[in-house]
Design an enzyme around this catalytic site. Structure first.
Site, mmCIF file in Angstrom:
data_model
loop_
_atom_site.group_PDB
_atom_site.id
_atom_site.type_symbol
_atom_site.label_atom_id
_atom_site.label_comp_id
_atom_site.label_asym_id
_atom_site.label_seq_id
_atom_site.Cartn_x
_atom_site.Cartn_y
_atom_site.Cartn_z
ATOM 1 N N TYR A 291 1.716 4.131 6.571
ATOM 2 C CA TYR A 291 3.126 3.960 6.206
ATOM 3 C C TYR A 291 3.331 2.594 5.555
ATOM 4 O O TYR A 291 2.961 1.559 6.120
ATOM 5 C CB TYR A 291 4.013 4.083 7.441
ATOM 6 C CG TYR A 291 5.457 4.239 7.062
ATOM 7 C CD1 TYR A 291 5.962 5.493 6.758
ATOM 8 C CD2 TYR A 291 6.306 3.141 6.963
ATOM 9 C CE1 TYR A 291 7.286 5.648 6.373
ATOM 10 C CE2 TYR A 291 7.626 3.301 6.572
ATOM 11 C CZ TYR A 291 8.110 4.547 6.283
ATOM 12 O OH TYR A 291 9.407 4.695 5.901
ATOM 13 N N TYR A 341 9.046 7.375 -2.358
ATOM 14 C CA TYR A 341 9.495 7.026 -1.001
ATOM 15 C C TYR A 341 10.099 8.263 -0.345
ATOM 16 O O TYR A 341 11.283 8.534 -0.468
ATOM 17 C CB TYR A 341 10.512 5.895 -1.087
ATOM 18 C CG TYR A 341 11.076 5.418 0.225
ATOM 19 C CD1 TYR A 341 10.258 4.975 1.249
ATOM 20 C CD2 TYR A 341 12.455 5.375 0.433
ATOM 21 C CE1 TYR A 341 10.784 4.518 2.444
ATOM 22 C CE2 TYR A 341 12.994 4.913 1.624
ATOM 23 C CZ TYR A 341 12.154 4.489 2.631
ATOM 24 O OH TYR A 341 12.695 4.035 3.809
#
Lengths: 392, 139
Positions: A291, A341
């Protein structure tokens, strides 16, 4: 707890991501589910579970999963929930689905994310007109932080990154090395928002500041789009259209306390559970999809999984280990810094693509053990998945 | 720039949890919350203590001395009142008594700020009825 390889990912659906206009957050979610079902060779009626991670555009969607069920025309679900652990949610949805399937609550679960934070150019104009000059439109600026000019999550992460630089000697070059390595992966991913844009360390240093120590290239993109993942039993997955991606291990870690003091994410906790289930350690991981809300987050996460010692991730990345051709390919689609994203769905989707061997020009040759991490809040929530194309 | 009305800098609200802190600041005193259950000092104020869960708390004056724990330098303008101030630093001070407080430094170049710098509180009157604790370097 399901055993290693008992549960599998059978379908992946990704809409176009980035400056995608003309569809609502709901429309993007529905499209992602349709794509995932088609990928798996399933029909809507085969779904009996639905989990949703609502992005910003969903607003305060406490029952967003029910709204999505209605939009999809799904009947007689046996599992449903709206979940939010920030960027750790994608991994958590897979885990909840796996637990429910292993427990016999349901058989086939769609895990869904969509968001539409970017406005089309004409919408931006209308919005600016409305906001201009109205003190009420800045009513968000309450509390002492706003009084001192501290706004938003970028500024909060910047404070933690600055501590890491102070304590461990992490440098601006180290942060830039993450951005450059991931851009090199994005340059091999035709779906990445910044696919066609090369990046050097000099470009990185020349890019504008958002909040020091973060340049704009330290911060994730902003993207519209949707992603859905279908989870089912390994046995059922083997009868479906695509080769299964097996869930070897899973875990969560939510450390609490003050991350600016510890400079540690939830990864050490989550890793312990997930690696024990998978029967692996960090040396067995071939590909890491981590992440990456910020370049800094990648450094902390590399350290916290034990790929290098605490404080040494900057040198590890600067030495090229995570870039194409490196010893530990990281964020092989370009990640949220250079591809899109989609919160935790970005590393998860790329992990599935790599495990299947479907990554084209960016495919990593050895893809039998793929690590996927999710991180939410300010290093506050964390999920780990270990994925493999092999059942055990 | 358009000629719209000026957006004022945000000011803290006098009602609520921060009221005792702001009242003390007007008297040029820096105060933090102290848990009446276990004695732990905390800031910003909260309804209950995360250590012992007591809801009983009082306010205690602290020295106003501490050191820079971390800082950032804001370049992006998130609020129009700060448009002419960028780049400016937001600093987190670790007070000698333990709690951390977010603030600004007065008259200090952003490129010279360092973690570990010793600082002390100063009080800035920002409106007729609001005084804010800020910090300056100390030897």
């Amino acid at each position: 707890m399901p055993s290693k390889g008992e549960i599998a990912i059978a379908g992946l659906g990704q809409t176009r991501q980035g400056k995608v206009y003309g569809r609502s957050h709901m429309g993007l979610a529905v499209e992602a589910v349709e794509l995932a079902l088609a990928d798996a060779g399933l029909a809507r009626a085969d779904l009996d579970g639905l989990l949703l991670n609502p992005g910003i555009a969903w607003g305060n969607a406490a029952m967003g999963s029910f709204m999505l069920q209605q939009a999809l025309g799904l009947r007689d679900l046996k599992l449903q929930s709206t979940m939010n652990l920030g960027g750790a949610t994608a991994g958590a949805m897979i885990q909840h689905a796996a637990l429910a399937i292993a427990a016999g609550l349901c058989t086939t679960v769609a895990c869904v994310f969509s968001d539409r934070p970017l406005k089309a150019p004409q919408e931006q104009h209308a919005r600016a007109g409305k906001r201009e000059g109205s003190a009420a439109s800045y009513a968000f600026a309450r509390g002492l932080d706003a009084v001192y000019g501290q706004f938003g999550i970028n500024a909060m992460y910047a404070l933690v990154a600055r501590r890491h630089m102070h304590v461990y000697g992490t440098t601006q070059d180290h942060l830039g090395a993450v951005a450059v390595a991931q851009r090199r992966w994005a340059n091999r991913n035709p779906a990445a928002q910044l696919h066609a844009v090369p990046l050097t360390l000099a470009d990185y240093h020349a890019s504008r500041w958002i909040v020091e120590p973060f340049h704009i290239l330290d911060c994730c993109l902003v993207s519209n789009g949707g992603v859905a993942v279908i989870v089912t039993s390994a046995e059922r997955a083997r009868s479906l259209r695509k080769p299964p991606v097996y869930v070897w291990g899973m875990g969560q870690g939510h450390p609490g306390g003050d991350p600016s003091e510890t400079l540690v994410s939830g990864a050490p906790l989550a890793r312990t559970t997930a690696f024990a289930m998978a029967g692996i350690d960090a040396r067995d991981v071939r590909i890491a999809e981590l992440y990456d809300c910020y370049t800094f987050t990648v450094l902390v996460t590399l350290e916290d999984y034990g790929f290098c010692a605490k404080g040494e991730a900057g040198d590890f990345v600067a030495a090229g280990h995570t870039a194409p051709g490196g010893s530990l390919p990281v964020n092989t689609g370009g990640g949220q810094l250079s591809s899109a994203y989609m919160w935790g769905m970005t590393p998860l989707a790329e992990g599935i693509v790599q495990a299947r061997g479907e990554a084209g020009d960016r495919q990593v040759p050895r893809h039998d053990v793929v690590l996927v991490s999710g991180n939410g809040g300010l290093l506050s929530t964390h999920t780990t998945l270990v994925l493999s194309p092999l059942p055990s | 720039m358009s000629a719209g009305p000026t957006i004022p800098r945000p000011l803290p609200e006098h009602e609520g949890d921060l009221a005792p802190f702001l009242a003390a600041a007007r008297e040029h005193r820096l105060v933090v919350q102290r848990c009446d259950g276990c004695g732990m000092l905390r800031f910003p104020p909260r309804e209950l203590c995360s250590g012992c869960l007591s809801t009983a708390a009082s306010w205690r004056e602290v020295s106003g001395r501490g050191e820079i724990f971390s800082f950032n330098v804001m370049h992006q303008v998130y609020h129009p009142a700060f448009a002419r101030e960028v780049p400016y630093a937001v600093v987190v001070i670790k007070l000698a008594e333990g709690p951390k407080i977010t603030s600004n430094l007065v008259n200090y170049p952003v490129d010279r700020i360092r973690i570990g710098m010793p600082v002390e509180v100063v009080f800035e009157d920002v409106s007729a009825d609001v005084t804010l604790p800020k910090f300056r370097g100390r030897a």
